[in-house]
Design a protein around this motif. Structure first.
Motif, PDB file in Angstrom:
ATOM      1  N   GLU A 149       1.051  -1.372  -0.006  1.00 64.01           N
ATOM      2  CA  GLU A 149      -0.007   0.091  -0.067  1.00 64.01           C
ATOM      3  C   GLU A 149       0.747   1.206  -0.227  1.00 64.01           C
ATOM      4  O   GLU A 149       0.525   2.330  -0.747  1.00 64.01           O
ATOM      5  N   ASN A 189       2.367   1.788  -3.343  1.00 66.28           N
ATOM      6  CA  ASN A 189       1.299   2.482  -4.036  1.00 66.28           C
ATOM      7  C   ASN A 189       1.396   4.226  -3.947  1.00 66.28           C
ATOM      8  O   ASN A 189       1.263   4.863  -4.963  1.00 66.28           O
ATOM      9  N   LYS A 232       4.572   5.726  -5.366  1.00 66.02           N
ATOM     10  CA  LYS A 232       4.692   5.473  -6.816  1.00 66.02           C
ATOM     11  C   LYS A 232       3.565   6.754  -7.221  1.00 66.02           C
ATOM     12  O   LYS A 232       4.047   7.668  -8.497  1.00 66.02           O
ATOM     13  N   THR A 233       2.503   6.556  -6.746  1.00 65.90           N
ATOM     14  CA  THR A 233       1.597   7.689  -7.236  1.00 65.90           C
ATOM     15  C   THR A 233       1.756   9.019  -6.915  1.00 65.90           C
ATOM     16  O   THR A 233       1.716   9.877  -7.644  1.00 65.90           O
ATOM     17  N   TYR A 250      -5.595  -5.895  -8.140  1.00 65.34           N
ATOM     18  CA  TYR A 250      -4.759  -4.996  -7.400  1.00 65.34           C
ATOM     19  C   TYR A 250      -3.612  -5.298  -6.875  1.00 65.34           C
ATOM     20  O   TYR A 250      -2.669  -4.310  -6.981  1.00 65.34           O
ATOM     21  N   TYR A 296      -1.258  -4.246  -9.751  1.00 67.19           N
ATOM     22  CA  TYR A 296      -1.206  -2.637  -9.777  1.00 67.19           C
ATOM     23  C   TYR A 296      -0.236  -2.073  -8.438  1.00 67.19           C
ATOM     24  O   TYR A 296       0.771  -1.200  -8.856  1.00 67.19           O
ATOM     25  N   GLN A 297      -0.320  -3.024  -7.505  1.00 69.49           N
ATOM     26  CA  GLN A 297       0.468  -2.438  -6.258  1.00 69.49           C
ATOM     27  C   GLN A 297       1.879  -2.770  -6.726  1.00 69.49           C
ATOM     28  O   GLN A 297       2.931  -2.083  -6.188  1.00 69.49           O
ATOM     29  N   TRP A 314       1.355  -1.713 -14.115  1.00 70.06           N
ATOM     30  CA  TRP A 314      -0.062  -0.963 -14.197  1.00 70.06           C
ATOM     31  C   TRP A 314      -0.544  -1.443 -15.624  1.00 70.06           C
ATOM     32  O   TRP A 314      -1.883  -1.589 -15.735  1.00 70.06           O
TER      33      TRP A 314
END
Lengths: 439, 309
Positions: free
Chosen positions: A78, A81, A84-85, B269, B272-273, B277
């Motif tokens: 998490e 994420n 990176k985001t 998911y 994605y993690q 992507w």
């Protein structure tokens, strides 16, 4: 019916209002930014937050008018994420903490981070860390915390009571386990609860010194896509050891649901004798179980050969500066990194958390009274050739599902050989994503 | 969620007595441009990203770069063993939760539309879990279902049953989560059914009473056929919800132990993690197609029969 007819209007009005609110939110935001303020993003473990706060306040004390604000993010996937985001949207904090090694590679540092290669502090970094934050010849970070060892935390009181010796080979380890079980103590603590699945990887990842001892070129060939876990017996051994432990019934009864802190408690209390773990657990043991902390010792994962027995080392996480930090702020950020990689920075961290291993900065020292497990760890560093960086620090290729795979092996769902093959397959995706030749 | 509650009773109200429908169509009090703001929001936030997603599913997409790789992502996705389990698990999960919600929802609705004590209070009790945060429910049940210290197994131990590892047994984990999903979602199905049953004209029941029909006959011959629109709504909604469900599974097992309770959404998911992507987007396209392929024909079949009736 009348009520029904009204509804569409209400909905439209509601949407319109919420769009306005959204728009309003968007336009406020980053006004009034102060050049003397740094935001510092770290993961939300207690240890990281303590270290970050300590570094922040020590840096503030040294530099008048400077304000370092610590922000937190989740750990594990998490957290990846979030990092990176935020990097890809240009919304990253001024400085941030993140893993070194293969995970850093996935952030695409050449485009997202400011290199620190020319900074004076880089000369003070030990090679193990410098390599872990160097990508294509550029250095990117300052070390956050200490180096760690991956191996087995064990309960010395249990060993003393049963008259056992620290094992040098896997067979000796299993013999110890048999004796421990006979005494009614859990030989090997495993914790596969939902938040602790990562702990299942240690028997495989911590075995890398033994892999490298037998196959010195493994890391290089693995990166090139030539060597595989399934077809290299030394590499598959980690999976097999895990399977042996499960089949012998050496795990704690609640291994499938126990969490990380349950594991630490079992170890400190002597309910369990061995916990394959990183030494970064030591500060937490000291904090949670101060009376039992000296009972906890550490040894490297034993392999086939006592002569080559040694330690797999984890480099600390790094602190990085994203390219979105510009101008004066970037200079301040560089000063902060320089401070982190200085003896003053190390001392500030030592003050709030007992070190989990040696600092990888020249001039940094450990206090006299480090916990027993860290003393045990230190002894490996004192001899040449007894330490090897973990695979993730010498190769960018690391599969992302290893923890699920090792949980399967440790739970008896999948065989070791099958698991090694599955991990090879898993790593392929990462290698392809990074565009590495040969996969 | 909100739209579901609103539209369902309206749908039922219009279905059995036919003449109502044209009257409502004919007279819309508001001009169409009133829908424009909603249309723009929907277009920008939903339609455009959906179309773009189809393109990105054909690329290897990282932080700052993307490379067109054709259908490699789809090939990779179908080669992944976790996906095959995920696909199977999604189907089991969707069908199981949907079926249980239909049966239990109907039973609760019949009970809660009859003359029983504390009916209003009982209705709130049944609906209450719908209002609670899914993650909160998940975490609560993780504690309750703990194999050693959980309340469920401790209660079973009192009557001499050695409870299983609800979430830690790889053969059982998915079903345990599905049961929690039913516990949480059955309230919504009940409300839809209550609306359906209440809208059945009283005449039918009076006529049946005159003919001396018993409770079972009333249920079998009046409620069951005339509540059919409600059944269709519940099946479709809970099947779609079940096929793409993610939050509860993630909160309770993270797809574990190992990969044993992975569903398509959790596989996506995790990709994605991991930063894959493009691969993750390809998974979403697959999920979209799978849901569409299952639900559209089902919806069509169910509604066709409804018209014939």
């Amino acid at each position: 019916m009348i009520r029904n007819r009204r509804r569409p209007a209400a909905v439209v009005a509601g949407v319109a209002v919420s769009t306005l609110v959204l728009a309003a939110c968007g336009s406020s935001g980053d006004s009034a930014e102060d050049a003397n303020t740094l935001t510092f993003l770290v993961d939300n473990t207690e240890l990281s937050v303590d270290l970050a706060e300590a570094l922040a306040s020590a840096f503030e004390a040294q530099n008048e008018g400077v304000d370092v604000q610590v922000e937190t993010r989740p750990q594990g996937g998490e957290g990846d994420n979030v990092v990176k985001t935020r990097l890809s949207t240009g919304d990253m904090a001024d400085v941030f903490q993140y893993n070194s090694g293969s995970l850093l590679q996935a952030l695409n540092p050449a485009e997202t981070l400011v290199p620190v290669t020319d900074q004076p502090f880089v000369d003070n970094l030990e090679d193990v860390f410098r390599q872990a934050v160097t990508i294509d010849g550029e250095v990117y970070g300052a070390p956050f915390g200490t180096a760690m060892g991956g191996g087995v935390l064990y309960n010395r009181a249990v060993y003393e009571q049963l008259g056992l010796e620290v094992p040098q080979t896997w067979d000796e380890f299993m013999a110890n386990n048999a004796a421990i079980e006979e005494a009614g103590i859990t030989p090997v603590i495993q914790t596969y609860g939902p938040d602790a699945t990562w702990t299942s990887q240690l028997p495989v990842l911590g075995d890398f010194h033994n892999v490298a001892a037998e196959e010195p070129d493994f890391a290089e060939q693995w990166t090139a896509g030539e060597a595989k876990f399934a077809s290299t017996p030394a590499a598959a051994a980690g999976f097999e050891h895990l399977q042996e432990i499960h089949e012998a019934g050496y795990q704690n009864e609640d291994f499938a649901s126990a969490g990380y802190s349950d594991g630490l408690e079992m170890l400190a209390s002597g309910e369990g004798a061995h916990y394959p773990m990183l030494t970064f657990a030591v500060p937490e043991i000291v904090a949670q179980f101060p009376d039992q902390a000296q009972d906890v010792g550490f040894f490297a994962l034993p392999g086939d050969d006592a002569a080559t027995n040694g330690l797999t080392v984890w480099a600390p996480a790094g602190v990085y500066v994203p390219v979105t930090t510009e101008g004066d702020k970037r200079e301040l950020a560089m000063d902060f990194l320089g401070f982190i990689a200085s003896p003053e920075g190390c001392d500030a961290m030592t003050e709030v958390a007992s070190p989990a291993g040696p600092y990888l900065v020249e001039g940094c020292t450990l206090p006299e009274d480090v916990p027993q497990a860290v003393q045990d760890l230190q002894s490996y560093f004192e001899e040449d050739g007894r330490t090897t960086p973990a695979l993730e620090f010498v190769s960018p290729v690391k599969g992302t599902s290893l923890e699920q795979i090792t949980v399967e092996v440790g739970s008896g769902i999948r065989s070791a050989q099958d698991a090694a093959a599955l991990y090879d397959e898993d790593a392929k995706k990462q290698a392809q994503q990074l565009g590495i030749e040969g996969w | 969620m909100a739209t579901v509650i609103h539209s369902a009773p309206a749908g039922q109200a219009s279905a059995p007595p036919a003449p109502e429908r044209p009257r409502r169509r004919a007279k819309s009090q508001y001009p169409y441009w009133f829908y424009l703001p909603a249309g723009v929001v929907y277009g920008v936030l939903f339609l455009v990203p959906t179309v773009i997603a189809f393109y990105f599913s054909l690329t290897r997409w990282g932080l700052f770069s993307q490379e067109f790789i054709g259908f490699d992502n789809f090939v990779q996705f179908f080669r992944e063993r976790a996906l095959v389990t995920g696909l199977k698990n999604s189907l089991i999960y969707g069908v199981l939760t949907s079926a249980l919600k239909v049966v239990l929802g109907l039973l609760f609705a019949v009970m809660l539309t009859s003359q029983i004590i504390a009916r209003g209070w009982l209705r709130s009790v049944v609906f209450f879990p719908v209002l609670v945060s899914t993650i909160g429910v998940g975490i609560t049940f993780v504690v309750l279902m703990d194999p050693q210290e959980g309340l469920i197994n401790e209660a079973l131990a009192l009557v001499g049953i050695d409870g299983p590892g609800w979430l830690t047994d790889p053969d059982l984990a998915l079903y345990s989560v599905a049961l929690v999903d039913v516990w949480k979602g059955v309230g919504l199905a009940t409300v839809i059914y209550i609306a359906g049953i209440v809208s059945i004209p009283r005449d039918y029941f009076e006529a049946a009473a005159m003919d001396g029909a018993g409770a079972w006959q009333r249920f079998r011959n009046i409620i069951l056929p005339l509540a059919r629109p409600a059944t269709v709504t519940v099946i479709i909604l809970s099947l779609i919800g079940g096929l793409r469900s993610f939050d509860l599974i993630w909160a309770m097992t993270r797809g574990g132990p190992g990969f044993s309770s992975d569903v398509i959404a959790s596989v996506i998911y995790k990709q994605y993690q991991a930063g894959f992507w493009g691969l993750s987007t390809a998974g979403n396209v697959i999920l979209f197609l799978a849901v569409a392929l299952i639900v559209v024909p089902l919806f069509w079949a169910l509604n066709r029969k409804q018209v014939e009736m």
